[in-house]
Write an enzyme that holds these catalytic residues in place. Structure first.
Site, PDB file in Angstrom:
ATOM      1  N   LYS A 138      31.274  73.811 -69.108  1.00  0.00           N
ATOM      2  CA  LYS A 138      31.183  73.263 -67.750  1.00  0.00           C
ATOM      3  C   LYS A 138      30.483  71.909 -67.805  1.00  0.00           C
ATOM      4  O   LYS A 138      29.264  71.831 -67.893  1.00  0.00           O
ATOM      5  CB  LYS A 138      30.389  74.185 -66.820  1.00  0.00           C
ATOM      6  CG  LYS A 138      30.515  73.773 -65.351  1.00  0.00           C
ATOM      7  CD  LYS A 138      29.329  74.139 -64.513  1.00  0.00           C
ATOM      8  CE  LYS A 138      28.317  73.039 -64.402  1.00  0.00           C
ATOM      9  NZ  LYS A 138      28.785  71.804 -63.721  1.00  0.00           N
ATOM     10  N   GLY A 161      19.682  69.467 -68.612  1.00  0.00           N
ATOM     11  CA  GLY A 161      19.623  69.009 -67.233  1.00  0.00           C
ATOM     12  C   GLY A 161      18.192  68.979 -66.732  1.00  0.00           C
ATOM     13  O   GLY A 161      17.251  68.797 -67.505  1.00  0.00           O
ATOM     14  N   SER A 162      18.024  69.215 -65.451  1.00  0.00           N
ATOM     15  CA  SER A 162      16.714  69.092 -64.820  1.00  0.00           C
ATOM     16  C   SER A 162      15.820  70.282 -65.115  1.00  0.00           C
ATOM     17  O   SER A 162      16.291  71.379 -65.435  1.00  0.00           O
ATOM     18  CB  SER A 162      16.870  68.950 -63.305  1.00  0.00           C
ATOM     19  OG  SER A 162      17.293  70.173 -62.726  1.00  0.00           O
ATOM     20  N   GLN A 221      13.980  71.862 -62.902  1.00  0.00           N
ATOM     21  CA  GLN A 221      14.154  72.842 -61.836  1.00  0.00           C
ATOM     22  C   GLN A 221      15.328  73.770 -62.120  1.00  0.00           C
ATOM     23  O   GLN A 221      15.210  74.996 -62.015  1.00  0.00           O
ATOM     24  CB  GLN A 221      14.363  72.124 -60.496  1.00  0.00           C
ATOM     25  CG  GLN A 221      14.500  73.052 -59.300  1.00  0.00           C
ATOM     26  CD  GLN A 221      14.730  72.296 -58.004  1.00  0.00           C
ATOM     27  OE1 GLN A 221      15.018  71.100 -58.009  1.00  0.00           O
ATOM     28  NE2 GLN A 221      14.603  72.989 -56.883  1.00  0.00           N
ATOM     29  N   GLY A 246      16.734  74.237 -65.059  1.00  0.00           N
ATOM     30  CA  GLY A 246      16.448  74.947 -66.306  1.00  0.00           C
ATOM     31  C   GLY A 246      15.619  76.201 -66.083  1.00  0.00           C
ATOM     32  O   GLY A 246      15.877  77.250 -66.697  1.00  0.00           O
ATOM     33  N   CYS A 306      16.851  61.084 -71.062  1.00  0.00           N
ATOM     34  CA  CYS A 306      15.682  61.963 -71.018  1.00  0.00           C
ATOM     35  C   CYS A 306      14.613  61.510 -71.999  1.00  0.00           C
ATOM     36  O   CYS A 306      13.445  61.890 -71.878  1.00  0.00           O
ATOM     37  CB  CYS A 306      16.081  63.409 -71.291  1.00  0.00           C
ATOM     38  SG  CYS A 306      16.974  63.649 -72.831  1.00  0.00           S
ATOM     39  N   GLN A 352      21.520  58.857 -57.207  1.00  0.00           N
ATOM     40  CA  GLN A 352      20.532  58.483 -58.209  1.00  0.00           C
ATOM     41  C   GLN A 352      19.890  57.145 -57.862  1.00  0.00           C
ATOM     42  O   GLN A 352      18.687  56.947 -58.070  1.00  0.00           O
ATOM     43  CB  GLN A 352      21.181  58.415 -59.595  1.00  0.00           C
ATOM     44  CG  GLN A 352      20.213  58.130 -60.725  1.00  0.00           C
ATOM     45  CD  GLN A 352      19.152  59.204 -60.884  1.00  0.00           C
ATOM     46  OE1 GLN A 352      19.466  60.391 -60.910  1.00  0.00           O
ATOM     47  NE2 GLN A 352      17.888  58.801 -60.964  1.00  0.00           N
TER      48      GLN A 352
END
Length: 482
Positions: free
Chosen positions: A173, A226-227, A229, A231, A284, A331
């Site tokens: 995905k 990813g983020s 939150q 995660g 990141c 963003q």
């Protein structure tokens, strides 16, 4: 009329239940493509296909897996300019950066083609007489992969390649924001000779496709980037699922770059500019905290401002551009919000931070440099994920190290110094997974482990031979010859 590009499930390209529009951030009038969105039922079908394909693929020979991964690598590398242009067009990193990312994806598949031939076990003696002990590695099953928008081909590559290498099957995905690179990579994978169901592509939302992967009992593991939150939610869901899922999380960073008085000023500025602002700061591993000791502080700030004035911010596909647009309006709004937060907190916006207009409508933002910041400010503690960096003054190396480690994150860190003493001490004492000396914090070779500590990462490292720790399970077997 633009053809809607389909999902790939069970060896077939299939229509979706909706459409994702892929917009060029350098020119918001440019539609890169339209991509079919998968729903819950299609995601479940992809999982079922992966489950059905798993037994045979798990038992396939190393040569079969080598041939498939090598073929993928060769096609990616042969098409790196074309694919790099697509990547730059849909994500906004500059064309050289896009081509470089595609080349890295090809190198990753080549590396794991070789790893398929290198997976060996151990045989030893038991403490009990007459027994043999064997340790072998086996694939874990169906792996759900949830990838971000900022590296739309490299990050999928460093998840998909080891999964296939070690005999797992994949449901992939990608981020809805950048489906083009994911679709192109998937097309290449489908031509590699792997059996139907071994690899599946499902483009869709996290709330539908991602949640289905988390909820489904036939998904053995989740690899997520990813983020923080998201995660944390994934970790909780994997622990509570029945059976429990193995999970691997790569999340945020608030990466420090320490600049000491003895640093070479030109080197330090180039390292800081590259780490903080290239790829529009959307990494990141970006150096968003520049911790500078007093003796070099003022010279460093002046040199940084001068260097930033010479950077070109424009269409990602134009020659000579250093920084492309922010990926999308959402963003961009977040970046602008943090710039205001920094000013409201009392930091000085020393340079940049202004919206820019170019020939085409796009999300263009001047790189922003804050000074007079401290490590308690939100701009120094929260991940912004844009071209924004804050300079924090430190008295000496000891205080710089303390500030460097004073963060909930621990992905990457760096130091600029000509002192072997301080470089060695920092490498040992920096609380991060990756440490750079006189180099940008962003940039890790494809054959070494990638990952961090504290709130940045959880689970086994990605990339290199260490990837086997996540994508395989160890079996201990005893034999009594009789």
């Amino acid at each position: 009329m633009t053809a809607i590009l389909k999902n790939f499930i069970g060896g077939e390209w299939v229509d979706g239940s909706g459409v994702t529009k892929n917009i060029n951030p350098s020119n918001t009038n440019d539609l890169v493509g339209e991509y079919a969105k998968a729903d819950k039922a299609q995601t479940e079908k992809a999982i079922a296909a992966a489950k059905a394909a798993f037994p045979a693929w798990a038992q396939s020979t190393p040569q079969v897996r080598y041939d498939a991964l090598n073929k993928i690598s060769l096609e990616i590398l042969a098409r790196k300019e074309e694919l790099g242009r697509l990547l730059a067009r849909e994500e906004g990193k500059t064309l050289p950066e896009g081509i470089g990312e595609v080349a890295r994806a090809g190198q990753i598949f080549a590396f794991f083609a070789g790893e398929a031939l290198r997976l060996i076990g151990e045989k030893g003696a038991s403490v009990r007489p007459g027994l043999d002990v064997e340790l072998t590695r086996e694939p874990i099953g169906v792996v759900g992969m949830i990838t971000p928008w900022n590296f739309p081909i490299a990050i999928p590559a460093w998840k998909i390649a080891p999964a296939l290498c070690y005999g797992n099957t994949v449901v992939f995905k990608p981020a809805e924001l950048v489906p083009g690179s994911a679709h192109a990579l998937s097309e290449i994978i489908t031509r590699s000779g792997i059996p139907a169901g071994v690899f599946n592509l499902v483009v869709g939302s996290g709330s539908v496709v991602g949640q289905t992967l988390l909820d489904h009992p036939d998904v053995a593991a989740i690899s997520f980037t990813g983020s923080v939150q998201t995660g944390r939610k994934i970790a909780q869901a994997c622990v509570l699922s029945n059976p429990m899922k193995k999970f691997q999380l790569e999340m945020g960073g608030k990466n420090p770059l320490v600049v000491l008085d003895d640093a070479d000023l030109k080197t330090a500025v180039e390292v800081a500019v590259n780490g903080a602002y290239f790829s529009t700061g959307q990494r990141c591993t970006a150096s968003s905290r520049l911790i500078v000791t007093e003796g070099i502080h003022d010279r460093f700030v002046a040199a940084m401002a001068e260097r930033l004035k010479g950077l070109s911010v424009d269409d990602a596909l134009k020659a000579g551009v250093h920084i492309g647009p922010v990926v999308d309006q959402s963003q961009l709004d977040q970046d602008l919000r943090y710039i205001k937060i920094g000013q409201d907190e009392g930091a000085k916006l020393a340079w940049g931070g202004e919206l820019l207009k170019r020939e085409t409508p796009g999300h263009y933002l001047q790189p922003a440099l804050f000074t007079e910041a401290n490590n308690n400010m939100r701009i120094a503690r929260e991940e912004i994920f844009g071209p924004v960096a804050a300079v924090i003054r430190a008295k000496n190396y000891e205080e710089a190290l303390a500030i460097s480690n004073d963060t909930e994150f621990g992905l990457a860190s760096g130091i600029c110094t000509t002192s072997l003493k301080y470089a060695s001490h920092y490498k040992r004492n920096s609380e991060s997974g990756m440490v750079m000396v006189n180099l940008p914090t962003a940039g890790v070779d494809y054959h070494v482990p990638f990952g961090g500590r504290k709130g940045s990462s959880y689970g086994a490292r990605e990339q290199g031979s260490y990837a086997r720790e996540f994508y395989t399970t160890v079996k201990t077997a005893y034999t009594y010859p009789g």
